[in-house]
Motif scaffolding. Structure first.
Motif, mmCIF file in Angstrom:
data_model
loop_
_atom_site.group_PDB
_atom_site.id
_atom_site.type_symbol
_atom_site.label_atom_id
_atom_site.label_comp_id
_atom_site.label_asym_id
_atom_site.label_seq_id
_atom_site.Cartn_x
_atom_site.Cartn_y
_atom_site.Cartn_z
ATOM 1 N N GLY A 105 -34.323 82.757 16.129
ATOM 2 C CA GLY A 105 -34.455 81.356 15.775
ATOM 3 C C GLY A 105 -35.883 80.842 15.896
ATOM 4 O O GLY A 105 -36.828 81.598 16.104
ATOM 5 N N GLU A 106 -36.022 79.512 15.802
ATOM 6 C CA GLU A 106 -37.332 78.884 15.855
ATOM 7 C C GLU A 106 -37.844 78.701 17.274
ATOM 8 O O GLU A 106 -39.037 78.493 17.484
ATOM 9 C CB GLU A 106 -37.276 77.515 15.170
ATOM 10 C CG GLU A 106 -36.934 77.576 13.695
ATOM 11 C CD GLU A 106 -36.869 76.189 13.076
ATOM 12 O OE1 GLU A 106 -37.104 75.206 13.804
ATOM 13 O OE2 GLU A 106 -36.599 76.090 11.874
ATOM 14 N N GLY A 107 -36.941 78.757 18.250
ATOM 15 C CA GLY A 107 -37.341 78.549 19.629
ATOM 16 C C GLY A 107 -36.184 78.045 20.463
ATOM 17 O O GLY A 107 -35.019 78.075 20.021
ATOM 18 N N VAL A 108 -36.483 77.580 21.675
ATOM 19 C CA VAL A 108 -35.450 77.099 22.589
ATOM 20 C C VAL A 108 -35.974 75.902 23.378
ATOM 21 O O VAL A 108 -37.180 75.751 23.586
ATOM 22 C CB VAL A 108 -35.002 78.195 23.591
ATOM 23 C CG1 VAL A 108 -34.204 79.280 22.905
ATOM 24 C CG2 VAL A 108 -36.215 78.784 24.317
ATOM 25 N N ILE A 109 -35.038 75.061 23.805
ATOM 26 C CA ILE A 109 -35.312 74.006 24.764
ATOM 27 C C ILE A 109 -34.533 74.367 26.022
ATOM 28 O O ILE A 109 -33.315 74.546 25.968
ATOM 29 C CB ILE A 109 -34.865 72.629 24.224
ATOM 30 C CG1 ILE A 109 -35.656 72.262 22.974
ATOM 31 C CG2 ILE A 109 -35.025 71.552 25.302
ATOM 32 C CD1 ILE A 109 -35.092 71.065 22.226
ATOM 33 N N ILE A 110 -35.239 74.516 27.141
ATOM 34 C CA ILE A 110 -34.603 74.970 28.375
ATOM 35 C C ILE A 110 -34.724 73.900 29.447
ATOM 36 O O ILE A 110 -35.820 73.432 29.744
ATOM 37 C CB ILE A 110 -35.235 76.285 28.883
ATOM 38 C CG1 ILE A 110 -35.192 77.363 27.800
ATOM 39 C CG2 ILE A 110 -34.519 76.759 30.134
ATOM 40 C CD1 ILE A 110 -35.885 78.649 28.197
ATOM 41 N N VAL A 111 -33.595 73.538 30.039
ATOM 42 C CA VAL A 111 -33.567 72.588 31.151
ATOM 43 C C VAL A 111 -33.403 73.379 32.448
ATOM 44 O O VAL A 111 -32.483 74.199 32.574
ATOM 45 C CB VAL A 111 -32.417 71.578 31.008
ATOM 46 C CG1 VAL A 111 -32.359 70.656 32.226
ATOM 47 C CG2 VAL A 111 -32.582 70.765 29.730
ATOM 48 N N CYS A 112 -34.303 73.131 33.390
ATOM 49 C CA CYS A 112 -34.239 73.794 34.694
ATOM 50 C C CYS A 112 -33.630 72.829 35.710
ATOM 51 O O CYS A 112 -34.244 71.811 36.046
ATOM 52 C CB CYS A 112 -35.627 74.219 35.152
ATOM 53 S SG CYS A 112 -36.433 75.392 34.046
ATOM 54 N N GLY A 113 -32.437 73.143 36.175
ATOM 55 C CA GLY A 113 -31.781 72.303 37.161
ATOM 56 C C GLY A 113 -32.398 72.474 38.536
ATOM 57 O O GLY A 113 -33.092 73.447 38.830
ATOM 58 N N ARG A 114 -32.131 71.509 39.397
ATOM 59 C CA ARG A 114 -32.555 71.554 40.801
ATOM 60 C C ARG A 114 -31.487 70.871 41.634
ATOM 61 O O ARG A 114 -30.530 70.299 41.093
ATOM 62 C CB ARG A 114 -33.900 70.841 40.991
ATOM 63 C CG ARG A 114 -35.106 71.693 40.638
ATOM 64 C CD ARG A 114 -35.552 72.556 41.805
ATOM 65 N NE ARG A 114 -36.384 73.667 41.385
ATOM 66 C CZ ARG A 114 -36.925 74.524 42.240
ATOM 67 N NH1 ARG A 114 -36.719 74.413 43.536
ATOM 68 N NH2 ARG A 114 -37.660 75.533 41.790
ATOM 69 N N PHE A 115 -31.628 70.927 42.936
ATOM 70 C CA PHE A 115 -30.707 70.269 43.861
ATOM 71 C C PHE A 115 -29.299 70.849 43.682
ATOM 72 O O PHE A 115 -29.147 72.033 43.458
ATOM 73 C CB PHE A 115 -30.728 68.752 43.663
ATOM 74 C CG PHE A 115 -32.123 68.179 43.517
ATOM 75 C CD1 PHE A 115 -33.059 68.364 44.533
ATOM 76 C CD2 PHE A 115 -32.505 67.498 42.381
ATOM 77 C CE1 PHE A 115 -34.347 67.855 44.402
ATOM 78 C CE2 PHE A 115 -33.780 66.980 42.240
ATOM 79 C CZ PHE A 115 -34.705 67.164 43.265
ATOM 80 N N GLU A 116 -28.273 69.975 43.737
ATOM 81 C CA GLU A 116 -26.894 70.454 43.610
ATOM 82 C C GLU A 116 -26.490 70.687 42.161
ATOM 83 O O GLU A 116 -25.483 71.325 41.888
ATOM 84 C CB GLU A 116 -25.931 69.441 44.241
ATOM 85 C CG GLU A 116 -25.919 69.476 45.757
ATOM 86 C CD GLU A 116 -25.530 70.839 46.297
ATOM 87 O OE1 GLU A 116 -24.454 71.350 45.927
ATOM 88 O OE2 GLU A 116 -26.312 71.402 47.085
ATOM 89 N N GLY A 117 -27.263 70.129 41.234
ATOM 90 C CA GLY A 117 -26.919 70.323 39.831
ATOM 91 C C GLY A 117 -27.328 69.147 38.979
ATOM 92 O O GLY A 117 -28.135 68.314 39.364
ATOM 93 N N VAL A 118 -26.717 69.090 37.789
ATOM 94 C CA VAL A 118 -27.038 68.084 36.779
ATOM 95 C C VAL A 118 -25.788 67.257 36.495
ATOM 96 O O VAL A 118 -24.679 67.800 36.418
ATOM 97 C CB VAL A 118 -27.521 68.774 35.483
ATOM 98 C CG1 VAL A 118 -27.697 67.780 34.358
ATOM 99 C CG2 VAL A 118 -28.828 69.527 35.752
ATOM 100 N N ASP A 119 -25.956 65.960 36.344
ATOM 101 C CA ASP A 119 -24.840 65.079 36.007
ATOM 102 C C ASP A 119 -24.127 65.602 34.753
ATOM 103 O O ASP A 119 -24.761 65.842 33.719
ATOM 104 C CB ASP A 119 -25.370 63.661 35.767
ATOM 105 C CG ASP A 119 -24.260 62.630 35.646
ATOM 106 O OD1 ASP A 119 -23.416 62.770 34.738
ATOM 107 O OD2 ASP A 119 -24.255 61.670 36.451
#
Length: 233
Positions: A105-119
């Protein structure tokens, strides 16, 4: 085409990390891929730049706020078809097949979680695909993101000196990789298998295939079972 990676993180200084060296680093210099590390905290609106809050219902730790994270995601993904990935131990296990699909593909968007997690609401509202690199928990998603990008970048066209190198590695073709040898011919009483110096390329390929089958059967029988089920399916 340049493969574009956008990483949303509270620690942008962790990037590009080891990806700034060796083949990946040279590929970045050549413009074969690019990396944009976005500071999530920049999208907090209060004077303390708060990015987390206590979990609803009680419990230990903190949770990344959906409004702040959503603004960060929107800043890089408007009119953008790149997959939105969240590195998470509860995600679908990363496979070489998925890596190949992402690399195409053209690329990726990556979210890096922290703490207990993500809402959970922002996961659903922004269509984040949760991806796991193994059955263990890290202190944050940054190391996992680097591993994911490493797996993708190395198989981008022209990154490896010999594009055929990736065809004989573990998980390509559903098997673990065969053993490797190089000079000297004898080392500490151990010889390179004679077949590998025979010059008979057909016999060498057959030997390598047999070795790969034996290793896979011994160490990862689940891979053979998966291949069998796919064939029969």
């Amino acid at each position: 085409m340049t493969f574009r990676a956008s990483v949303l993180t509270l620690y942008p200084e962790m990037f590009p990390g080891h990806l700034g060296f060796s083949l990946a680093g040279k590929a970045m210099e050549r413009g074969q891929w690019s990396l944009d590390a976005v500071q999530i905290r920049d999208f907090a609106t209060d004077r303390h730049r708060t990015v987390d809050d206590t979990p609803a219902g009680g419990g230990a730790g903190m949770v990344l706020k959906p409004d702040v994270l959503a603004r960060a995601i929107d800043s890089v993904s408007e009119n953008d078809a790149r997959p939105r990935l969240l590195m998470s131990p509860r995600g679908r296990p990363l496979t070489q097949e998925r890596v190949r699909a992402l690399a195409a593909g053209e690329g990726v968007i990556i979210v890096c979680g922290r703490f207990e997690g993500v809402d959970q609401r922002v996961i659903e509202a922004r269509g984040l695909e949760e991806v796991s690199i193994g059955d263990y928990v890290l202190s944050g998603g940054e190391p996992a993101a680097l591993i994911l990008l490493d797996a993708i970048i190395r198989i981008l066209p022209g990154v490896m000196g010999n594009d055929l190198s990736g065809l004989h590695e573990s998980f390509e073709g559903g098997l673990l990789e065969h053993p490797h040898y190089t000079r000297p011919q004898e080392w500490e009483g151990r010889e390179i298998p004679a077949i590998l110096t025979s010059g008979n390329h057909g016999a060498i390929e057959k030997w390598r295939r047999q070795q790969a089958m034996q290793l896979t059967e011994k160490r990862r029988p689940d891979l053979l079972e998966k291949a069998k089920n796919e064939k029969n399916g």
